[in-house]
Enzyme design. Sequence first.
Site, PDB file in Angstrom:
ATOM      1  N   LYS A  24       0.834  -1.201   0.000  1.00  0.00           N
ATOM      2  CA  LYS A  24       0.000   0.000   0.000  1.00  0.00           C
ATOM      3  C   LYS A  24       0.876   1.262   0.000  1.00  0.00           C
ATOM      4  O   LYS A  24       0.643   2.185  -0.778  1.00  0.00           O
ATOM      5  CB  LYS A  24      -0.846  -0.028   1.288  1.00  0.00           C
ATOM      6  CG  LYS A  24      -2.263   0.427   1.135  1.00  0.00           C
ATOM      7  CD  LYS A  24      -3.164  -0.224   2.184  1.00  0.00           C
ATOM      8  CE  LYS A  24      -2.826   0.059   3.621  1.00  0.00           C
ATOM      9  NZ  LYS A  24      -3.390   1.308   4.143  1.00  0.00           N
ATOM     10  N   SER A  25       1.876   1.280   0.872  1.00  0.00           N
ATOM     11  CA  SER A  25       2.734   2.471   0.972  1.00  0.00           C
ATOM     12  C   SER A  25       3.385   2.773  -0.375  1.00  0.00           C
ATOM     13  O   SER A  25       3.431   3.923  -0.826  1.00  0.00           O
ATOM     14  CB  SER A  25       3.849   2.240   1.999  1.00  0.00           C
ATOM     15  OG  SER A  25       3.306   2.143   3.277  1.00  0.00           O
ATOM     16  N   GLY A  95      -4.997   7.667   5.861  1.00  0.00           N
ATOM     17  CA  GLY A  95      -4.116   8.674   6.460  1.00  0.00           C
ATOM     18  C   GLY A  95      -2.922   8.960   5.570  1.00  0.00           C
ATOM     19  O   GLY A  95      -2.442  10.093   5.490  1.00  0.00           O
ATOM     20  N   ASP A 318       2.549  -1.354  11.941  1.00  0.00           N
ATOM     21  CA  ASP A 318       1.259  -1.833  11.424  1.00  0.00           C
ATOM     22  C   ASP A 318       1.011  -3.304  11.753  1.00  0.00           C
ATOM     23  O   ASP A 318      -0.114  -3.791  11.618  1.00  0.00           O
ATOM     24  CB  ASP A 318       1.193  -1.643   9.901  1.00  0.00           C
ATOM     25  CG  ASP A 318       1.138  -0.170   9.535  1.00  0.00           C
ATOM     26  OD1 ASP A 318       0.722   0.648  10.380  1.00  0.00           O
ATOM     27  OD2 ASP A 318       1.512   0.177   8.394  1.00  0.00           O
ATOM     28  N   ARG A 349      -5.614   1.615  18.458  1.00  0.00           N
ATOM     29  CA  ARG A 349      -5.349   0.163  18.397  1.00  0.00           C
ATOM     30  C   ARG A 349      -4.973  -0.437  19.743  1.00  0.00           C
ATOM     31  O   ARG A 349      -5.070  -1.649  19.907  1.00  0.00           O
ATOM     32  CB  ARG A 349      -4.270  -0.135  17.344  1.00  0.00           C
ATOM     33  CG  ARG A 349      -4.820  -0.039  15.944  1.00  0.00           C
ATOM     34  CD  ARG A 349      -3.886  -0.555  14.877  1.00  0.00           C
ATOM     35  NE  ARG A 349      -4.582  -0.498  13.588  1.00  0.00           N
ATOM     36  CZ  ARG A 349      -4.006  -0.235  12.434  1.00  0.00           C
ATOM     37  NH1 ARG A 349      -2.726  -0.007  12.360  1.00  0.00           N
ATOM     38  NH2 ARG A 349      -4.725  -0.213  11.326  1.00  0.00           N
TER      39      ARG A 349
HETATM   40  C1  S3P Z   1       2.706   4.688   6.291  1.00  0.00           C
HETATM   41  C2  S3P Z   1       3.386   5.009   7.435  1.00  0.00           C
HETATM   42  C3  S3P Z   1       2.989   4.550   8.774  1.00  0.00           C
HETATM   43  C4  S3P Z   1       2.007   3.389   8.699  1.00  0.00           C
HETATM   44  C5  S3P Z   1       0.928   3.611   7.679  1.00  0.00           C
HETATM   45  C6  S3P Z   1       1.535   3.818   6.298  1.00  0.00           C
HETATM   46  C7  S3P Z   1       3.199   5.230   5.008  1.00  0.00           C
HETATM   47  O1  S3P Z   1       2.374   5.616   9.450  1.00  0.00           O
HETATM   48  O2  S3P Z   1       1.429   3.157   9.971  1.00  0.00           O
HETATM   49  O3  S3P Z   1       0.068   2.492   7.639  1.00  0.00           O
HETATM   50  O4  S3P Z   1       2.827   4.702   3.941  1.00  0.00           O
HETATM   51  O5  S3P Z   1       3.988   6.186   5.042  1.00  0.00           O
HETATM   52  P1  S3P Z   1       3.281   6.673  10.271  1.00  0.00           P
HETATM   53  O6  S3P Z   1       4.193   7.297   9.303  1.00  0.00           O
HETATM   54  O7  S3P Z   1       2.309   7.676  10.833  1.00  0.00           O
HETATM   55  O8  S3P Z   1       3.949   5.892  11.337  1.00  0.00           O
END
Ligand code: S3P
Length: 433
Positions: A24-25, A95, A318, A349
């Site tokens: 996903k990232s 997010g 995660d 969580r």
């Molecule tokens: C992500 C970073 C993480 C992760 C989120 C995806 C990203 O969040 O928990 O699911 O793709 O950059 P944080 O950067 O707030 O830790």
Amino acid sequence: MNKDIISKKAENGLKGRICIPSDKSVSHRSLIFGALTKGKIKISNFSFGADCRATLEIIKNLGARVEFLDDKTLNLFAPNKLIAPKNYLDCGNSGTSMRLLSGLLAACPFNSTLIGDESLSKRPMKRVIEPLEKMGAKISSNDFKAPLNIYGQNLEGINYFSPISSAQVKSCLLLAGLNSSGKTMVCEKVLSRNHSERMLEYMQANIETFKDAKGHYVSITKSELMPKDIFIAGDISSAAFFMVMAAIVPNSEIIIENVGLNPTRTGILDVFDKMGVKWEILDKKLVSNEEVGDIKVSYSPDIKACEISGDIIPRLIDELPIIAVLASFANGTTVVSDAADLRNKESDRISSLAVGLKKVGVQIVEKPDGFEILGQKNDYTSEVELDTYCDHRLAMSFFVLGLRNTKQTLVKDFGWVNTSFPEFLNLFNKIST
Ligand code: S3P
């Protein structure tokens, strides 16, 4: 979203080879950085969960064109210049979309508004708004929460020591820095996932990374990004559910193909070592500047409790809900600390895990920055209904716990898995024997 599901004790081992959805990232980043290349890129093995589809719709609203070649591959045609969107930009539950895009949009010569669903609208955005304002951004919000009204400005680079290790904050500032005057430098004490840095290097941006005693630094100046095709590996955060299933269900052996093994994401494998889970990597290679390989996990009868804290936390943030499920079958007390940011995810969580696990009979104690779990070797034996709090990872974690509960585990609103893993149940059925 509100499809409930019943998870039952797995009577037989889980066996087979599966391919899980792509990262996903990296999928979000392929679209966002790809849209800045002014050229065409082919993105293979893209994640079509709801989160990445939200980013896809947004970059289309900003002028990119997309052509689907099949259900996992697309050509992205970047515009010469991003255009002012005609509508609100809807990040849904994501997010990552909201935080990364706020950095991109803050430096664009037009105004825009990022909105999100009920859960995303409760999540903190101060962590990106504050440093962006230091760069000259103008953003109005609902007390540092969505909706974010972004009034595009000329930004100036800053040196920012991030109080939290967050890849979303870092990537937001890199995106702003790509289009700011001067140099933008971000420092974090513990290195968070570095997919943005790697993709920017791959696209030949003016980016540098280094580290010293204070932490890990990345700096960027205005750059033209080269259009480069991207292959996206499977998401270790999705693979984790199947990895833990294999570890806790007797007679299981699962191979998950083509999983991303970037070291900033593989904290769960270090935890597996500490806990005595049997795993192996097969066929490791570098693809589009990211490590990829197949992961084999087998049933592990002697799971040991361990301590999880400090620098490893960003490398498995995660995965903590499913690690909590693993800890529920460990001999001894597993202690998770330094993970207060778990309270700011799709749900809080720490508390939502504690409520669900307690109902099943797991001995879990909630702490401000984590939890303690006293595991047991035997199956759990409670008939339960579990709330998932709009959180895909909780839904899947509770489903996995149900595989070692002798009574029925009803997981409410299981439809939230579509956020990241619409194929979850199909793949589960494929490996059930
Ligand atoms: C992500 C970073 C993480 C992760 C989120 C995806 C990203 O969040 O928990 O699911 O793709 O950059 P944080 O950067 O707030 O830790």
